[in-house]
Write a protein that holds these residues in place. Structure first.
Motif, PDB file in Angstrom:
ATOM      1  N   MET A  29       0.842  -1.181   0.000  1.00  0.00           N
ATOM      2  CA  MET A  29       0.000   0.000   0.000  1.00  0.00           C
ATOM      3  C   MET A  29       0.890   1.248   0.000  1.00  0.00           C
ATOM      4  N   GLU A  30       0.553   2.194  -0.822  1.00  0.00           N
ATOM      5  CA  GLU A  30       1.296   3.446  -0.907  1.00  0.00           C
ATOM      6  C   GLU A  30       1.014   4.299   0.323  1.00  0.00           C
ATOM      7  N   SER A  31       2.070   4.872   0.901  1.00  0.00           N
ATOM      8  CA  SER A  31       1.862   5.761   2.042  1.00  0.00           C
ATOM      9  C   SER A  31       1.711   7.193   1.551  1.00  0.00           C
ATOM     10  N   LEU A  32       1.001   7.973   2.318  1.00  0.00           N
ATOM     11  CA  LEU A  32       0.704   9.360   1.969  1.00  0.00           C
ATOM     12  C   LEU A  32       1.420  10.292   2.930  1.00  0.00           C
ATOM     13  N   ASN A  33       1.693  11.509   2.474  1.00  0.00           N
ATOM     14  CA  ASN A  33       2.353  12.529   3.292  1.00  0.00           C
ATOM     15  C   ASN A  33       1.495  13.784   3.332  1.00  0.00           C
ATOM     16  N   GLU A  72       5.784  -1.100  14.903  1.00  0.00           N
ATOM     17  CA  GLU A  72       6.402   0.149  14.433  1.00  0.00           C
ATOM     18  C   GLU A  72       6.446   0.254  12.916  1.00  0.00           C
ATOM     19  N   SER A  73       6.288  -0.857  12.208  1.00  0.00           N
ATOM     20  CA  SER A  73       6.347  -0.819  10.744  1.00  0.00           C
ATOM     21  C   SER A  73       5.168  -0.052  10.151  1.00  0.00           C
ATOM     22  N   ILE A  74       4.089   0.137  10.914  1.00  0.00           N
ATOM     23  CA  ILE A  74       2.932   0.867  10.387  1.00  0.00           C
ATOM     24  C   ILE A  74       2.755   2.234  11.040  1.00  0.00           C
ATOM     25  N   HIS A  75       3.707   2.653  11.861  1.00  0.00           N
ATOM     26  CA  HIS A  75       3.637   3.992  12.455  1.00  0.00           C
ATOM     27  C   HIS A  75       3.927   5.039  11.380  1.00  0.00           C
ATOM     28  N   SER A  76       3.228   6.146  11.469  1.00  0.00           N
ATOM     29  CA  SER A  76       3.603   7.292  10.644  1.00  0.00           C
ATOM     30  C   SER A  76       4.577   8.143  11.459  1.00  0.00           C
ATOM     31  N   ARG A  77       5.055   9.213  10.861  1.00  0.00           N
ATOM     32  CA  ARG A  77       6.111  10.020  11.489  1.00  0.00           C
ATOM     33  C   ARG A  77       5.767  11.498  11.306  1.00  0.00           C
ATOM     34  N   VAL A  78       5.871  12.241  12.406  1.00  0.00           N
ATOM     35  CA  VAL A  78       5.605  13.684  12.373  1.00  0.00           C
ATOM     36  C   VAL A  78       6.883  14.430  12.717  1.00  0.00           C
TER      37      VAL A  78
END
Length: 155
Positions: free
Chosen positions: A1-5, A94-100
């Motif tokens: 699945m493509e991640s979004l920013n 942690e592989s599915i955490h997003s980052r801020v």
């Protein structure tokens, strides 16, 4: 699945130190982390704000429900804060955490540039934060510039 920013940049009449404090101080976060149309605080952010420590996005209800969690990944006061971001039931993956990433910089006399970059979002989280970040950060700007919640200016 493509991640979004998602990226949001704003300019605040303040100092880098005050913007930094507004991001990490739970007493300050509860003054602006809410629906701009309501004066009632909805959340606060709680952590030791040290690399490796956990942070929690806590609802200001009777049960103090935790809606989001993560870890503090990088701390460079008052310039940069990086945290992971997850639903509570996803904390251990942690592989599915997003980052801020919060980047705070002096822009001009009395003016601070705040850039918030939220990376690695799934579509559901992207939809939520696409409305959430602009609302919260507008409220933060208003609070720092006027000392009042955005809802105070609408009444």
């Amino acid at each position: 699945m493509e991640s979004l920013n998602f990226v949001y940049v704003t300019y605040i009449l303040s100092t880098p130190e005050k913007v930094w404090n507004a991001i990490i101080d739970p007493e300050v976060t509860k003054k602006y982390w809410s629906d701009p149309l309501s004066k009632n605080p909805s959340h606060t952010n709680v952590s030791e704000w040290k690399v490796g420590s956990v942070w929690k996005h806590v609802r200001m209800d009777e049960d103090r429900t935790v809606d989001l969690v993560g870890k503090v990944l990088e701390v460079d006061p008052p310039n940069k804060l990086v945290i992971s971001w997850a639903r509570p039931n996803e904390m251990n993956d942690e592989s599915i955490h997003s980052r801020v990433t919060f980047e705070i910089s002096h822009y001009a006399d009395g003016l601070v540039r705040l850039a918030v970059n939220h990376e690695g979002l799934d579509p559901q989280m992207f939809n939520g934060i696409s409305n959430g970040w602009p609302s919260v950060l507008s409220n933060l700007k208003t609070y720092l510039e006027t000392g009042k919640h955005l809802a105070d200016h609408l009444r």
